[in-house]
Write an enzyme that holds these catalytic residues in place. Structure first.
Site, short mmCIF file in Angstrom:
data_model
loop_
_atom_site.label_atom_id
_atom_site.label_comp_id
_atom_site.label_asym_id
_atom_site.label_seq_id
_atom_site.Cartn_x
_atom_site.Cartn_y
_atom_site.Cartn_z
N ASN A 161 63.91 66.10 33.87
CA ASN A 161 63.18 67.32 34.20
C ASN A 161 62.86 67.30 35.69
O ASN A 161 61.97 66.58 36.13
CB ASN A 161 61.89 67.35 33.35
CG ASN A 161 61.02 68.54 33.66
OD1 ASN A 161 61.40 69.43 34.42
ND2 ASN A 161 59.83 68.55 33.07
N LYS B 263 61.61 69.60 37.43
CA LYS B 263 60.39 70.38 37.73
C LYS B 263 60.61 71.28 38.95
O LYS B 263 61.74 71.70 39.21
CB LYS B 263 59.19 69.44 37.89
CG LYS B 263 59.04 68.50 36.68
CD LYS B 263 57.73 67.77 36.65
CE LYS B 263 57.71 66.86 35.44
NZ LYS B 263 56.44 66.16 35.29
N HIS C 189 56.05 72.21 27.56
CA HIS C 189 55.78 71.07 28.45
C HIS C 189 54.30 71.06 28.82
O HIS C 189 53.68 72.12 28.98
CB HIS C 189 56.65 71.16 29.71
CG HIS C 189 56.54 69.92 30.52
ND1 HIS C 189 55.52 69.71 31.40
CD2 HIS C 189 57.29 68.79 30.54
CE1 HIS C 189 55.66 68.51 31.96
NE2 HIS C 189 56.73 67.94 31.44
N GLU D 4 52.76 70.64 31.50
CA GLU D 4 52.38 71.42 32.68
C GLU D 4 52.32 72.91 32.38
O GLU D 4 51.53 73.65 32.94
CB GLU D 4 53.34 71.10 33.84
CG GLU D 4 53.04 69.72 34.41
CD GLU D 4 54.26 68.91 34.80
OE1 GLU D 4 55.33 69.49 35.04
OE2 GLU D 4 54.14 67.66 34.84
N GLU E 131 54.83 63.41 24.86
CA GLU E 131 54.46 63.11 26.24
C GLU E 131 52.94 63.12 26.36
O GLU E 131 52.33 64.19 26.53
CB GLU E 131 55.04 64.17 27.18
CG GLU E 131 56.54 64.26 27.13
CD GLU E 131 57.08 64.87 28.42
OE1 GLU E 131 57.72 64.14 29.17
OE2 GLU E 131 56.84 66.06 28.67
N GLY F 36 53.49 61.69 35.26
CA GLY F 36 53.39 61.70 36.71
C GLY F 36 52.27 60.81 37.25
O GLY F 36 51.92 60.89 38.42
N SER G 261 56.01 58.85 32.83
CA SER G 261 56.24 57.72 33.74
C SER G 261 57.28 56.73 33.22
O SER G 261 57.11 55.52 33.34
CB SER G 261 54.91 57.01 34.05
OG SER G 261 54.02 57.91 34.69
#
Ligand code: PGA
Length: 268
Positions: free
Chosen positions: A10, A12, A107, A109, A180, A186, A226
């Protein structure tokens, strides 16, 4: 049942045109060198460039003779309506036009930064599974607060139930779940292999309860948060970890191919 490992990269909102094309070229090169563990017979791979770069990245994959085989092109987001007055959005058919065959939905985010709700996520999942040539990766996962309150499995079950509402068992074959944990994305903090396994086992148990044994054995559950070359091997060893959704490390061709290799070399 043997589940083929599946790894997503991904990208992003990173990389401009020349960088995205450069990464695609570097990935193609390192993937072709992977041998066992990658490519035919190894892990399946999908890359998610930013929307404006789907076409040039897809063209590179096609020119290398890889697109559509074990290396797929995916979109980070879309809108569930087929067309119309939805300024700024893109539809599934537009994505298909530019060669994307996989979509990410839910996702963290999009949930936590862009404010997407479970009902919207469900509409997107239903739109995507309604197309016979589109695959979905549905992302779920708990926040740190929820983990500390020991709600991990309850949050995952809730997001699965709401996200997959109305999805039929035969449509589930085109769905992958990405677990996730929000606190691991991240941040450099990764779930321990044991924590990941425990969450993945609970997710598979939910699929078994809801869709039956065959669906539970067949569905792939990726871990994300991560993932790096040095933790991929211990995570993929877990019985219910079937691959990865990789953010930061997918921007480095060498790191990403090592993760793909670790996933694909595992063999179950
Ligand atoms: P990360 O992102 O690997 O940078 O933690 C994972 C993801 O958001 O899919």
């Amino acid at each position: 049942m043997v589940r083929r490992a599946y790894v997503g990269g991904n990208w992003k909102m990173n990389l401009h045109l020349d960088e995205a094309e450069g990464l695609a070229a570097a990935l193609i090169e390192s993937m072709q060198d992977l041998g066992e563990g990658g490519g035919e017979g190894g892990a399946e791979v999908v890359v998610f460039p930013a929307l404006p770069y789907l076409l040039p990245v897809g063209r590179r994959l096609r020119e290398a003779g890889l697109a559509g085989s074990w290396l797929k092109l995916g979109a980070q987001d879309f809108y569930h309506e087929p067309n119309g007055a939805y300024t700024g959005e893109v539809s599934l058919s537009m994505l298909r036009d530019v060669g994307a065959s996989v979509v990410l939905v839910g996702h963290s985010e999009r949930r936590h930064v862009l404010g997407e709700s479970d009902p919207l996520i469900n509409q997107k999942v239903l739109a995507a599974v309604g197309e016979s040539d589109v695959e979905v990766i549905l992302c779920i996962g708990e926040t740190l607060e929820q983990r500390e309150a020991e709600q991990t499995d309850a949050i995952n079950r809730g997001q699965l139930a709401l996200g997959l509402a109305g999805v039929r068992v035969e449509q589930l074959r085109r769905v992958t779940i990405a677990y996730e944990p929000v606190w691991a994305i991240g941040t450099g903090r990764t779930a321990t292999p044991g924590d990941a396994q425990s969450a993945h086992a609970a997710i598979r148990a939910w699929v078994r309860f809801t869709y039956g044994d065959e669906a539970a054995e067949g569905i792939r559950i990726q871990y994300g948060g991560s993932v790096k070359p040095d933790n991929a091997a211990s995570l993929i060893e877990q019985a219910d970890v079937d691959g990865f959704l990789v953010g930061g490390a997918s921007l480095k061709a060498g790191d990403f191919s090592q993760i793909v290799k670790a996933a694909g070399g595992h063999g179950d």
